[in-house]
Motif scaffolding. Sequence first.
Motif, mmCIF file in Angstrom:
data_model
loop_
_atom_site.group_PDB
_atom_site.id
_atom_site.type_symbol
_atom_site.label_atom_id
_atom_site.label_comp_id
_atom_site.label_asym_id
_atom_site.label_seq_id
_atom_site.Cartn_x
_atom_site.Cartn_y
_atom_site.Cartn_z
ATOM 1 N N LYS A 27 6.399 6.485 -43.657
ATOM 2 C CA LYS A 27 5.917 5.237 -43.058
ATOM 3 C C LYS A 27 4.434 5.020 -43.354
ATOM 4 C CE LYS A 27 9.527 3.608 -40.802
ATOM 5 N NZ LYS A 27 10.064 2.240 -41.065
ATOM 6 N N ALA A 28 3.669 6.109 -43.359
ATOM 7 C CA ALA A 28 2.225 5.996 -43.581
ATOM 8 C C ALA A 28 1.884 5.667 -45.025
ATOM 9 C CB ALA A 28 1.529 7.296 -43.175
ATOM 10 N N MET A 29 2.839 5.849 -45.949
ATOM 11 C CA MET A 29 2.585 5.587 -47.371
ATOM 12 C C MET A 29 3.128 4.234 -47.816
ATOM 13 S SD MET A 29 3.257 9.457 -48.783
ATOM 14 C CE MET A 29 2.913 9.148 -50.513
ATOM 15 N N GLY A 30 3.451 3.391 -46.845
ATOM 16 C CA GLY A 30 3.935 2.056 -47.152
ATOM 17 C C GLY A 30 3.629 1.112 -45.999
ATOM 18 N N PHE A 31 4.227 -0.064 -46.048
ATOM 19 C CA PHE A 31 3.995 -1.083 -45.029
ATOM 20 C C PHE A 31 5.318 -1.719 -44.632
ATOM 21 C CE2 PHE A 31 0.118 -0.822 -47.527
ATOM 22 C CZ PHE A 31 -0.874 -0.795 -46.560
ATOM 23 N N GLU A 32 5.364 -2.197 -43.399
ATOM 24 C CA GLU A 32 6.484 -3.013 -42.965
ATOM 25 C C GLU A 32 6.380 -4.382 -43.645
ATOM 26 O OE1 GLU A 32 8.937 -2.016 -41.060
ATOM 27 O OE2 GLU A 32 8.087 -0.049 -40.597
ATOM 28 N N PRO A 33 7.502 -5.129 -43.741
ATOM 29 C CA PRO A 33 7.423 -6.472 -44.323
ATOM 30 C C PRO A 33 6.384 -7.340 -43.598
ATOM 31 C CG PRO A 33 9.714 -5.807 -44.088
ATOM 32 C CD PRO A 33 8.893 -4.762 -43.405
ATOM 33 N N SER A 34 5.519 -7.984 -44.372
ATOM 34 C CA SER A 34 4.482 -8.896 -43.865
ATOM 35 C C SER A 34 3.381 -8.190 -43.078
ATOM 36 C CB SER A 34 5.104 -10.008 -42.992
ATOM 37 O OG SER A 34 6.095 -10.723 -43.713
ATOM 38 N N GLN A 35 3.347 -6.858 -43.080
ATOM 39 C CA GLN A 35 2.342 -6.140 -42.296
ATOM 40 C C GLN A 35 0.940 -6.316 -42.860
ATOM 41 O OE1 GLN A 35 2.986 -1.865 -41.822
ATOM 42 N NE2 GLN A 35 2.406 -2.038 -39.657
ATOM 43 N N MET A 36 0.841 -6.582 -44.167
ATOM 44 C CA MET A 36 -0.471 -6.803 -44.774
ATOM 45 C C MET A 36 -0.972 -8.228 -44.555
ATOM 46 S SD MET A 36 -0.197 -4.669 -48.379
ATOM 47 C CE MET A 36 -1.897 -5.050 -48.834
ATOM 48 N N GLY A 37 -0.115 -9.101 -44.022
ATOM 49 C CA GLY A 37 -0.544 -10.453 -43.675
ATOM 50 C C GLY A 37 -0.546 -11.448 -44.816
ATOM 51 N N TYR A 38 0.263 -11.214 -45.847
ATOM 52 C CA TYR A 38 0.315 -12.148 -46.966
ATOM 53 C C TYR A 38 0.803 -13.517 -46.506
ATOM 54 C CZ TYR A 38 -0.495 -8.866 -50.805
ATOM 55 O OH TYR A 38 -1.064 -7.988 -51.691
ATOM 56 N N ASP A 39 0.196 -14.591 -47.073
ATOM 57 C CA ASP A 39 0.705 -15.934 -46.817
ATOM 58 C C ASP A 39 1.577 -16.366 -47.994
ATOM 59 O OD1 ASP A 39 -1.009 -16.628 -48.893
ATOM 60 O OD2 ASP A 39 -2.577 -17.381 -47.564
ATOM 61 N N ALA A 40 1.986 -17.612 -48.004
ATOM 62 C CA ALA A 40 2.887 -18.102 -49.053
ATOM 63 C C ALA A 40 2.263 -18.000 -50.442
ATOM 64 C CB ALA A 40 3.286 -19.550 -48.759
ATOM 65 N N GLY A 41 0.943 -18.018 -50.511
ATOM 66 C CA GLY A 41 0.277 -17.928 -51.803
ATOM 67 C C GLY A 41 -0.138 -16.522 -52.170
ATOM 68 N N TYR A 42 0.419 -15.524 -51.467
ATOM 69 C CA TYR A 42 0.120 -14.106 -51.698
ATOM 70 C C TYR A 42 -1.364 -13.809 -51.510
ATOM 71 C CZ TYR A 42 4.847 -13.323 -53.372
ATOM 72 O OH TYR A 42 6.201 -13.228 -53.450
ATOM 73 N N CYS A 43 -1.963 -14.437 -50.512
ATOM 74 C CA CYS A 43 -3.353 -14.162 -50.159
ATOM 75 C C CYS A 43 -3.396 -13.428 -48.824
ATOM 76 C CB CYS A 43 -4.157 -15.461 -50.058
ATOM 77 S SG CYS A 43 -4.319 -16.329 -51.635
ATOM 78 N N PRO A 46 -5.466 -12.485 -45.383
ATOM 79 C CA PRO A 46 -6.606 -12.934 -44.578
ATOM 80 C C PRO A 46 -7.696 -11.872 -44.518
ATOM 81 C CG PRO A 46 -4.717 -12.383 -43.188
ATOM 82 C CD PRO A 46 -4.229 -12.369 -44.601
ATOM 83 N N GLN A 47 -8.922 -12.313 -44.275
ATOM 84 C CA GLN A 47 -10.072 -11.414 -44.289
ATOM 85 C C GLN A 47 -9.905 -10.254 -43.319
ATOM 86 O OE1 GLN A 47 -12.556 -11.773 -46.446
ATOM 87 N NE2 GLN A 47 -13.569 -9.896 -45.738
ATOM 88 N N ARG A 48 -9.322 -10.514 -42.154
ATOM 89 C CA ARG A 48 -9.176 -9.457 -41.146
ATOM 90 C C ARG A 48 -8.177 -8.382 -41.558
ATOM 91 N NH1 ARG A 48 -4.537 -10.487 -38.284
ATOM 92 N NH2 ARG A 48 -3.589 -12.551 -38.663
ATOM 93 N N GLU A 71 -7.918 -7.446 -44.899
ATOM 94 C CA GLU A 71 -8.324 -7.012 -46.231
ATOM 95 C C GLU A 71 -8.344 -5.491 -46.358
ATOM 96 O OE1 GLU A 71 -9.190 -7.730 -50.131
ATOM 97 O OE2 GLU A 71 -8.796 -9.267 -48.617
ATOM 98 N N TRP A 72 -8.629 -4.790 -45.271
ATOM 99 C CA TRP A 72 -8.708 -3.326 -45.309
ATOM 100 C C TRP A 72 -7.373 -2.667 -45.649
ATOM 101 C CZ3 TRP A 72 -5.464 -0.842 -41.928
ATOM 102 C CH2 TRP A 72 -5.000 -1.574 -40.838
ATOM 103 N N THR A 73 -6.255 -3.394 -45.452
ATOM 104 C CA THR A 73 -4.941 -2.791 -45.719
ATOM 105 C C THR A 73 -4.736 -2.504 -47.202
ATOM 106 O OG1 THR A 73 -3.885 -4.980 -45.886
ATOM 107 C CG2 THR A 73 -3.897 -3.912 -43.717
ATOM 108 N N ARG A 74 -5.447 -3.215 -48.072
ATOM 109 C CA ARG A 74 -5.272 -3.000 -49.518
ATOM 110 C C ARG A 74 -5.537 -1.542 -49.901
ATOM 111 N NH1 ARG A 74 -5.157 -7.613 -52.790
ATOM 112 N NH2 ARG A 74 -5.791 -9.584 -51.808
ATOM 113 N N ALA A 75 -6.629 -0.990 -49.417
ATOM 114 C CA ALA A 75 -7.025 0.373 -49.789
ATOM 115 C C ALA A 75 -6.594 1.409 -48.768
ATOM 116 C CB ALA A 75 -8.540 0.423 -49.977
ATOM 117 N N HIS A 76 -5.833 0.998 -47.766
ATOM 118 C CA HIS A 76 -5.517 1.891 -46.648
ATOM 119 C C HIS A 76 -4.770 3.148 -47.087
ATOM 120 C CE1 HIS A 76 -4.116 3.404 -42.823
ATOM 121 N NE2 HIS A 76 -2.865 3.242 -43.213
ATOM 122 N N VAL A 77 -3.674 2.989 -47.835
ATOM 123 C CA VAL A 77 -2.844 4.141 -48.199
ATOM 124 C C VAL A 77 -3.633 5.116 -49.067
ATOM 125 C CG1 VAL A 77 -0.771 4.900 -49.407
ATOM 126 C CG2 VAL A 77 -0.692 2.853 -47.978
#
Length: 415
Positions: A277-293, A295-297, A299-305
């Motif tokens: 679980k710690a080496m992945g994410f739940e669906p939508s847990q990173m907060g992606y929107d329809a344009g695969y962006c 949100p700033q809050r 952003e830390w999830t990108r480098a988390h793993v």
Amino acid sequence: EIRVKDKGAGRGSGAEEVLLDMYDVNKPNAVPTTTTATDASLEGATASDTITCSLVVDCMGHFSPIVKQLRKGAKPESIVLVVGGCVTQGVPKFTTSDILASFTDAERDMQFFWETFPAKEGTTMYMFTYCDADESRVSFEKFLESFLNYLPSYCRERLEAGQEIGIEMSEEDVRAIQADGDEFLDNLKFNRLLFGAFPSYKQCPLNSPFDRLVLVGDSSAVQSPLSFGGFGAMLRHVGRLDEAIHEAIEGSHLKASDLKLVQPYMPGLGTAWLFQKAMGFEPSQMGYDAGYCIPQRKEWTRAHVNRVLKANFAAMKTMEKTVLLSFLQDTILFWPLTRTMFAMTFVDPIAILRVVYLLGPRTLAQWFVHYIMLGLYTLCDFVFGRFRSQTSNFHVRRYMDAWRYGSGADFFEEH
């Protein structure tokens, strides 16, 4: 359909027999398929003929007709998506291996990992990720596209890492990975290219409610959610299973309650779920929107793993070699695990707090039960394991096996 019937029970006939009718539910309408037996004594036999036996050992994997019936269509809680193969042209012929490599940030709620092995005809390279079976997950086509897009960058990163530790490559190999994207892909030649999805179930091991039926290998789901399953994942248990099944048949311990001890609960497997679980994410847990962006809050999830793994390996680097080796061999040991987690809180406390935040209290509570059981199994094996050779009782020996393999103590038998 599976039907089990005892023919000799209660009539003093010795070992009971089982009638087993098994239809391959992968076939349309579950129609039995006529066999193509070459033995003259088997000519005309069909899949619906009766076969008598003392014990049925199902090692047909996750898609076994028997397993499908027992799981009743349950969706796996986790899958490992894999794409890659043996590259014979277009990439350097690496002479060393990567077991777990990551050089990019997470994207689309997934962290990509790489592994590489030298091969006789080239280089075997895979990209994989840990996720669940949610329909929102990336398709194999998109996953292959990501693999091919990142392959040149991975080769360059690996080449630079090799040069730092003194591994030199030929000029031809260096030129191969300096080509631009289209030219690089045009030069690629695969001996084989494959996709894979390895499922994992929290209901593991899977035991049969029927007498005289035992599940082994992927059929029983006795593999860590961190591993790819298959024969390699079962190798650790081959000796234990061989002995247990032999003793079960020899002593007529063929009831479902007896055979359940052949594939017992192993807290080490339950504990491994936290790492998956710690080496992945739940669906939508990173907060992606329809344009695969993102949100700033978030952003830390990108480098988390990558940050968590960096803290993990930094902590293990300060300990003896067996700590790292057991982790890489996917064997969870209580004391090395405890020491590593404690050390990680000092190496990068913020990363650990984020792990707790992402996992949530329910997952952590479930994991903590397995963690306590891992410690208990470790204690039981330490106290009682030495007496295993002094007893021939089937049930006692199986409990001792469960303590040994469930605690990961068998790791020390090989090292």
